[in-house]
Design a protein around this motif. Structure first.
Motif, PDB file in Angstrom:
ATOM      1  N   LEU A  75      53.652  45.336  77.864  1.00  0.00           N
ATOM      2  CA  LEU A  75      53.529  46.494  78.754  1.00  0.00           C
ATOM      3  C   LEU A  75      54.713  46.556  79.709  1.00  0.00           C
ATOM      4  CD1 LEU A  75      52.085  48.904  80.014  1.00  0.00           C
ATOM      5  CD2 LEU A  75      50.710  47.292  81.347  1.00  0.00           C
ATOM      6  N   ILE A  76      55.087  45.423  80.270  1.00  0.00           N
ATOM      7  CA  ILE A  76      56.197  45.387  81.223  1.00  0.00           C
ATOM      8  C   ILE A  76      57.500  45.785  80.530  1.00  0.00           C
ATOM      9  CG2 ILE A  76      57.575  43.861  82.698  1.00  0.00           C
ATOM     10  CD1 ILE A  76      54.884  42.388  83.284  1.00  0.00           C
ATOM     11  N   ASP A  77      57.715  45.284  79.321  1.00  0.00           N
ATOM     12  CA  ASP A  77      58.914  45.662  78.564  1.00  0.00           C
ATOM     13  C   ASP A  77      58.916  47.156  78.265  1.00  0.00           C
ATOM     14  OD1 ASP A  77      59.724  43.032  78.616  1.00  0.00           O
ATOM     15  OD2 ASP A  77      59.169  42.606  76.526  1.00  0.00           O
ATOM     16  N   ALA A  78      57.762  47.711  77.959  1.00  0.00           N
ATOM     17  CA  ALA A  78      57.661  49.140  77.652  1.00  0.00           C
ATOM     18  C   ALA A  78      57.918  50.004  78.880  1.00  0.00           C
ATOM     19  CB  ALA A  78      56.282  49.453  77.070  1.00  0.00           C
ATOM     20  N   GLU A  82      63.996  48.946  85.182  1.00  0.00           N
ATOM     21  CA  GLU A  82      63.950  49.398  86.582  1.00  0.00           C
ATOM     22  C   GLU A  82      62.522  49.467  87.106  1.00  0.00           C
ATOM     23  OE1 GLU A  82      65.252  53.289  89.068  1.00  0.00           O
ATOM     24  OE2 GLU A  82      66.737  52.463  87.673  1.00  0.00           O
ATOM     25  N   GLU A  83      61.635  50.040  86.313  1.00  0.00           N
ATOM     26  CA  GLU A  83      60.242  50.144  86.743  1.00  0.00           C
ATOM     27  C   GLU A  83      59.563  48.779  86.759  1.00  0.00           C
ATOM     28  OE1 GLU A  83      56.389  52.977  86.233  1.00  0.00           O
ATOM     29  OE2 GLU A  83      58.312  53.543  85.398  1.00  0.00           O
ATOM     30  N   ALA A  84      59.945  47.910  85.839  1.00  0.00           N
ATOM     31  CA  ALA A  84      59.370  46.562  85.807  1.00  0.00           C
ATOM     32  C   ALA A  84      59.694  45.816  87.098  1.00  0.00           C
ATOM     33  CB  ALA A  84      59.887  45.789  84.601  1.00  0.00           C
ATOM     34  N   LYS A  85      60.899  46.012  87.626  1.00  0.00           N
ATOM     35  CA  LYS A  85      61.272  45.384  88.897  1.00  0.00           C
ATOM     36  C   LYS A  85      60.373  45.874  90.028  1.00  0.00           C
ATOM     37  CE  LYS A  85      66.163  44.589  87.995  1.00  0.00           C
ATOM     38  NZ  LYS A  85      67.526  44.985  88.363  1.00  0.00           N
ATOM     39  N   SER A  86      60.042  47.156  90.020  1.00  0.00           N
ATOM     40  CA  SER A  86      59.245  47.723  91.107  1.00  0.00           C
ATOM     41  C   SER A  86      57.789  47.274  91.066  1.00  0.00           C
ATOM     42  CB  SER A  86      59.309  49.253  91.090  1.00  0.00           C
ATOM     43  OG  SER A  86      58.614  49.763  89.972  1.00  0.00           O
ATOM     44  N   VAL A  87      57.296  46.854  89.901  1.00  0.00           N
ATOM     45  CA  VAL A  87      55.897  46.436  89.798  1.00  0.00           C
ATOM     46  C   VAL A  87      55.719  44.921  89.809  1.00  0.00           C
ATOM     47  CG1 VAL A  87      55.134  48.540  88.633  1.00  0.00           C
ATOM     48  CG2 VAL A  87      55.875  46.575  87.277  1.00  0.00           C
ATOM     49  N   THR A  88      56.832  44.186  89.876  1.00  0.00           N
ATOM     50  CA  THR A  88      56.755  42.734  89.898  1.00  0.00           C
ATOM     51  C   THR A  88      56.173  42.266  91.222  1.00  0.00           C
ATOM     52  OG1 THR A  88      58.657  42.574  88.437  1.00  0.00           O
ATOM     53  CG2 THR A  88      58.097  40.609  89.676  1.00  0.00           C
ATOM     54  N   GLU A 101      47.707  51.165  87.500  1.00  0.00           N
ATOM     55  CA  GLU A 101      48.885  51.923  87.929  1.00  0.00           C
ATOM     56  C   GLU A 101      50.030  51.777  86.925  1.00  0.00           C
ATOM     57  OE1 GLU A 101      51.042  54.607  89.722  1.00  0.00           O
ATOM     58  OE2 GLU A 101      48.980  54.141  90.295  1.00  0.00           O
ATOM     59  N   ALA A 102      50.233  50.569  86.397  1.00  0.00           N
ATOM     60  CA  ALA A 102      51.292  50.345  85.410  1.00  0.00           C
ATOM     61  C   ALA A 102      51.013  51.126  84.129  1.00  0.00           C
ATOM     62  CB  ALA A 102      51.426  48.857  85.110  1.00  0.00           C
ATOM     63  N   VAL A 103      49.775  51.101  83.664  1.00  0.00           N
ATOM     64  CA  VAL A 103      49.410  51.844  82.451  1.00  0.00           C
ATOM     65  C   VAL A 103      49.557  53.343  82.698  1.00  0.00           C
ATOM     66  CG1 VAL A 103      47.534  52.409  80.872  1.00  0.00           C
ATOM     67  CG2 VAL A 103      47.929  50.035  81.534  1.00  0.00           C
ATOM     68  N   ARG A 104      49.121  53.806  83.856  1.00  0.00           N
ATOM     69  CA  ARG A 104      49.244  55.227  84.194  1.00  0.00           C
ATOM     70  C   ARG A 104      50.725  55.638  84.206  1.00  0.00           C
ATOM     71  NH1 ARG A 104      45.984  55.737  88.789  1.00  0.00           N
ATOM     72  NH2 ARG A 104      44.295  56.098  87.354  1.00  0.00           N
TER      73      ARG A 104
END
Length: 112
Positions: A75-78, A82-88, A101-104
């Motif tokens: 999911l994180i790779d998908a 940039e977005e993965a950094k913001s949700v880490t 929120e990540a899935v949405r």
């Protein structure tokens, strides 16, 4: 986790390296529900009505399910770099709301 033979969630593993676990200190025995019941009151030394009534606990524990981000690598790779950094997160775990929120975000980005 849900075991195949159980309809109820079952704790199968505890992340003992989580900051909340490492820094946890037990509260004084006098503040527990057991002490309030043993004293026959619920006052626990906090003044009249401090515990909200006879035998009422002074403190409560909330258990929240979390998911290790390492288990959600696909999911994180998908999501993209940039977005993965913001949700880490600092502890490397996502709460239920963070997972949703990540899935949405993924669904909106892929216009699914």
């Amino acid at each position: 986790a849900l075991k195949k033979t159980s309809a109820e969630p079952v704790v199968t593993k505890v992340c003992r390296d989580h900051p909340d676990i490492r820094e946890w200190k037990p509260w004084p025995k006098a503040c527990t529900a057991e002490a309030a019941e043993a004293s026959g009151g619920g006052d626990s030394g906090g003044g009249a009505g401090a515990a909200g009534g006879k035998g009422a606990p002074v403190a409560s524990i909330e258990v929240e399910p979390v998911w290790r981000m390492s288990k959600l690598k696909a999911l994180i790779d998908a999501l993209g770099a940039e977005e993965a950094k913001s949700v880490t997160t600092e502890d490397g775990c996502w709460s239920r709301s963070e997972c949703i929120e990540a899935v949405r975000s993924y669904v909106e980005r892929k216009e699914l």
